[in-house]
Enzyme design. Structure first.
Site, PDB file in Angstrom:
ATOM      1  N   ASN A  13       0.710  -0.903  -0.115  1.00 17.58           N
ATOM      2  CA  ASN A  13      -0.177  -0.101  -0.516  1.00 17.58           C
ATOM      3  C   ASN A  13       0.959   1.476  -0.048  1.00 17.58           C
ATOM      4  OD1 ASN A  13      -1.455   1.889   0.663  1.00 17.58           O
ATOM      5  ND2 ASN A  13      -2.758   1.409   2.104  1.00 17.58           N
ATOM      6  N   ARG A  24      -2.521  -2.030  -3.251  1.00 17.55           N
ATOM      7  CA  ARG A  24      -3.487  -0.930  -3.316  1.00 17.55           C
ATOM      8  C   ARG A  24      -3.096   0.322  -4.578  1.00 17.55           C
ATOM      9  NH1 ARG A  24      -5.193   3.156   2.321  1.00 17.55           N
ATOM     10  NH2 ARG A  24      -6.367   4.477   0.861  1.00 17.55           N
ATOM     11  N   HIS A  63     -11.727   5.076  -0.272  1.00 15.25           N
ATOM     12  CA  HIS A  63     -11.439   4.390   0.933  1.00 15.25           C
ATOM     13  C   HIS A  63     -12.376   2.537   0.847  1.00 15.25           C
ATOM     14  CE1 HIS A  63     -10.876   7.939   3.540  1.00 15.25           C
ATOM     15  NE2 HIS A  63      -9.592   6.994   2.999  1.00 15.25           N
ATOM     16  N   LEU A  79     -12.927   7.183   9.599  1.00 19.52           N
ATOM     17  CA  LEU A  79     -12.112   8.575  10.094  1.00 19.52           C
ATOM     18  C   LEU A  79     -10.594   8.159  10.384  1.00 19.52           C
ATOM     19  CD1 LEU A  79     -14.638   9.286  12.609  1.00 19.52           C
ATOM     20  CD2 LEU A  79     -14.499   9.461  10.131  1.00 19.52           C
ATOM     21  N   GLY A  80      -9.396   8.556   8.976  1.00 21.64           N
ATOM     22  CA  GLY A  80      -8.219   8.262   9.665  1.00 21.64           C
ATOM     23  C   GLY A  80      -7.892   9.233   9.389  1.00 21.64           C
ATOM     24  N   GLY A  91      -6.968  10.336   6.453  1.00 18.62           N
ATOM     25  CA  GLY A  91      -7.994  10.708   5.088  1.00 18.62           C
ATOM     26  C   GLY A  91      -9.287   9.992   6.009  1.00 18.62           C
ATOM     27  N   ARG A 115      -6.684  17.699   4.818  1.00 16.08           N
ATOM     28  CA  ARG A 115      -7.072  18.065   3.805  1.00 16.08           C
ATOM     29  C   ARG A 115      -8.449  18.951   4.150  1.00 16.08           C
ATOM     30  NH1 ARG A 115      -7.530  11.659   1.347  1.00 16.08           N
ATOM     31  NH2 ARG A 115      -6.019  11.773   2.173  1.00 16.08           N
ATOM     32  N   MET A 139      -4.689  13.933  15.604  1.00 15.87           N
ATOM     33  CA  MET A 139      -6.246  13.636  16.564  1.00 15.87           C
ATOM     34  C   MET A 139      -5.652  13.348  17.987  1.00 15.87           C
ATOM     35  SD  MET A 139      -9.684  14.765  17.349  1.00 15.87           S
ATOM     36  CE  MET A 139     -10.192  14.633  15.091  1.00 15.87           C
ATOM     37  N   GLY A 182     -11.938   6.600  14.104  1.00 13.83           N
ATOM     38  CA  GLY A 182     -12.932   6.250  14.600  1.00 13.83           C
ATOM     39  C   GLY A 182     -13.319   4.587  15.659  1.00 13.83           C
ATOM     40  N   GLU A 241      -7.612  -3.756   5.205  1.00 12.82           N
ATOM     41  CA  GLU A 241      -7.599  -3.145   3.829  1.00 12.82           C
ATOM     42  C   GLU A 241      -7.153  -4.187   3.563  1.00 12.82           C
ATOM     43  OE1 GLU A 241      -6.985   0.571   5.511  1.00 12.82           O
ATOM     44  OE2 GLU A 241      -7.473   1.545   3.078  1.00 12.82           O
TER      45      GLU A 241
HETATM   46  P1  ADP Z   1      -4.434   6.722   8.203  1.00 12.32           P
HETATM   47  O1  ADP Z   1      -5.524   6.687   6.884  1.00 12.32           O
HETATM   48  O2  ADP Z   1      -2.717   6.934   7.789  1.00 12.32           O
HETATM   49  O3  ADP Z   1      -4.131   5.050   7.426  1.00 12.32           O
HETATM   50  P2  ADP Z   1      -4.916   6.023  11.052  1.00 12.32           P
HETATM   51  O4  ADP Z   1      -5.911   5.271  10.047  1.00 12.32           O
HETATM   52  O5  ADP Z   1      -4.242   4.565  10.487  1.00 12.32           O
HETATM   53  O6  ADP Z   1      -4.487   6.948   9.021  1.00 12.32           O
HETATM   54  O7  ADP Z   1      -5.794   6.589  11.587  1.00 12.32           O
HETATM   55  C1  ADP Z   1      -4.551   8.152  12.073  1.00 12.32           C
HETATM   56  C2  ADP Z   1      -5.689   8.738  12.257  1.00 12.32           C
HETATM   57  O8  ADP Z   1      -5.877   8.419  14.128  1.00 12.32           O
HETATM   58  C3  ADP Z   1      -4.080   9.798  13.372  1.00 12.32           C
HETATM   59  O9  ADP Z   1      -5.187  10.819  13.635  1.00 12.32           O
HETATM   60  C4  ADP Z   1      -4.087   9.372  15.041  1.00 12.32           C
HETATM   61  O10 ADP Z   1      -4.536  10.167  16.344  1.00 12.32           O
HETATM   62  C5  ADP Z   1      -5.698   8.839  15.242  1.00 12.32           C
HETATM   63  N1  ADP Z   1      -5.823   7.744  16.818  1.00 12.32           N
HETATM   64  C6  ADP Z   1      -5.208   6.716  16.325  1.00 12.32           C
HETATM   65  N2  ADP Z   1      -5.241   6.261  18.044  1.00 12.32           N
HETATM   66  C7  ADP Z   1      -6.238   7.479  18.655  1.00 12.32           C
HETATM   67  C8  ADP Z   1      -6.277   7.135  20.399  1.00 12.32           C
HETATM   68  N3  ADP Z   1      -6.297   6.658  20.591  1.00 12.32           N
HETATM   69  N4  ADP Z   1      -6.848   8.583  20.319  1.00 12.32           N
HETATM   70  C9  ADP Z   1      -7.258  10.004  19.121  1.00 12.32           C
HETATM   71  N5  ADP Z   1      -6.869   9.624  17.902  1.00 12.32           N
HETATM   72  C10 ADP Z   1      -6.172   8.246  17.681  1.00 12.32           C
END
Ligand code: ADP
Length: 396
Positions: free
Chosen positions: A9, A94, A182, A210-211, A213, A242, A285, A331, A380
């Site tokens: 990926n 991916r 996604h 919610l990541g 992206g 973004r 986050m 998420g 994924e």
């Molecule tokens: P990507 O899109 O790079 O795969 P991820 O799905 O790994 O991203 O999500 C990354 C986000 O998840 C970041 O904003 C990170 O701060 C947030 N995150 C991960 N663990 C926690 C947590 N325990 N509390 C709040 N946010 C979290």
């Protein structure tokens, strides 16, 4: 020899990889890791199926100037050195954009590559890296079957209205439509929904990925009927960097009124906006949640406000709502964000069980609530591994 499928990926600044047993792709990957910080300060990490860190046993040679293709080659060398009992039978990639023609995973041939090359303009920050990884594997492992799995495919079931912009018809005919992204994550969640919802899996479900992206997908009968991302992965929810949905007039003003170049506008919208832009602190986050700065709080508030608003829009597309599923980094882990989004949806019948939410339980809605709310980890990589095995044929 252990037959295995390599999943790659290649993102804008990272290459995530996972190696799945061909005999048992639903088990935890044999090895999983990433090369991060590409173009800045690259780092490499890898773990085995038990979570034991492997990177120390043969650090991958990387330098700051190496691109995605070269780093993929380094990774293949590292895998070879690390465990020579592994027998790669396929690589699954991916690929962000499959355009209108790829509604399912595809075996990569020269013809497919040339079609994917033509889609680079639709995803300039991702597609070239995806294709560089394919080329690197072809060079080092000529003859290894490679399969492309697309982030857009899952959404090709959407009704025409959900895919159209209100633009002149000839532009839509040329492919200026809402593609959505996604899709591999949504496909995984759709595949496990019956485990959690039984027959309700075929009802009206919004999945919130919610990541870094972020997007949401409205599903009916486990098929996509609407999503928040559009022609590019810039539309919809506010994200780490973004902006999400924005008045197009703002972009005209940036160019015509402020004299910004298209490249500057692109950087502003993709790299400097979202949680980072609003907080002025971080795109992460978790960092913002730990900050006492008012601007960090406002960034989180805006993220949740806009997420709840778009969820309402998707509920309208579905004609009601039976369940919400939260997934991806935020998420799956942020009880605060889930709570704040759900607090804005009580009028729809959403009621969270505060304790279940705080402990990241799978079911976080109250038993009597009209809408079930779940937290489900996405996977994924597993979707890609299974798709690759499906196309090359499982080992006999
Ligand atoms: P990507 O899109 O790079 O795969 P991820 O799905 O790994 O991203 O999500 C990354 C986000 O998840 C970041 O904003 C990170 O701060 C947030 N995150 C991960 N663990 C926690 C947590 N325990 N509390 C709040 N946010 C979290």
């Amino acid at each position: 020899m252990n037959d295995a499928v390599l999943v790659l990926n290649a993102g804008s600044s990272s290459i995530k990889f996972a190696l799945f047993s061909a005999a048992d792709p639903e088990s935890a990957p044999l090895i999983k890791g990433r090369i991060g910080g590409i173009g800045r300060a690259p780092d490499f990490s890898a773990r085995d199926a038990d979570g034991v860190e492997l990177a120390e046993d043969g650090l991958i040679a990387i330098d700051t100037t190496a691109g995605h293709g070269e780093l993929t080659t380094r990774l293949l060398e590292w895998l070879d050195d690390h465990d020579n009992s592994l027998n790669l039978i396929a690589a699954g990639h991916r690929v962000v954009h499959g355009g209108q023609s790829f509604a399912a995973p595809a075996m990569i041939t020269a013809d497919v590559m040339s079609k994917l090359q033509k889609l680079v303009t639709l995803a300039p920050l991702h597609q070239p890296h995806n294709l560089a990884a394919v080329d690197a594997v072809s060079e080092r492992m000529a003859g290894l079957p490679q399969v492309a799995c697309f982030d857009t495919s899952f959404h090709r079931t959407q009704p025409r209205l959900a895919q159209l912009f209100a633009l002149p018809r000839e532009l839509s005919d040329q492919g200026l439509i809402r593609y959505g992204f996604h899709g591999l994550s949504y496909e995984y969640i759709a595949s496990v929904l019956p485990d959690h919802l039984g027959d309700g899996a075929n009802g009206r479900v919004v999945v919130a990925h919610l990541g870094n992206g972020a997007s949401m997908c409205a599903m009916k009968e486990r098929q996509s009927i609407a999503t928040t991302m559009g022609y590019t992965a810039l539309d919809g929810l506010m994200m780490g960097r973004r902006c999400g949905a924005i008045d197009p007039g703002v972009i005209l003003h940036l160019v015509n009124g402020m004299g910004m170049s298209p490249a500057e506008v692109e950087r502003l919208l993709y790299q400097k906006s979202g949680l980072l832009g609003v907080s002025g602190i971080s795109n992460n986050m978790q960092v913002l949640q730990e900050s006492a700065e008012p601007n960090a709080r406002e960034a989180i508030d805006l993220f949740c406000y806009r997420a709840a608003g778009q969820l309402g829009m998707l509920a309208t597309a579905l004609g009601g709502l039976d369940a919400i599923v939260f997934t991806a980094g935020i998420g799956e882990n942020s009880s605060t964000v889930r709570q704040r989004i759900c607090d804005r949806l009580t009028w729809l019948g959403v009621e969270l069980d505060v304790e279940a939410n705080q402990t990241n339980a799978t079911k976080i809605s109250r038993p009597e609530a009209a809408i079930e709310v779940l937290v489900v980890a996405t996977n994924e990589e597993q979707v890609i591994a299974k798709a690759a095995l499906g196309l090359v044929g499982a080992p006999g």
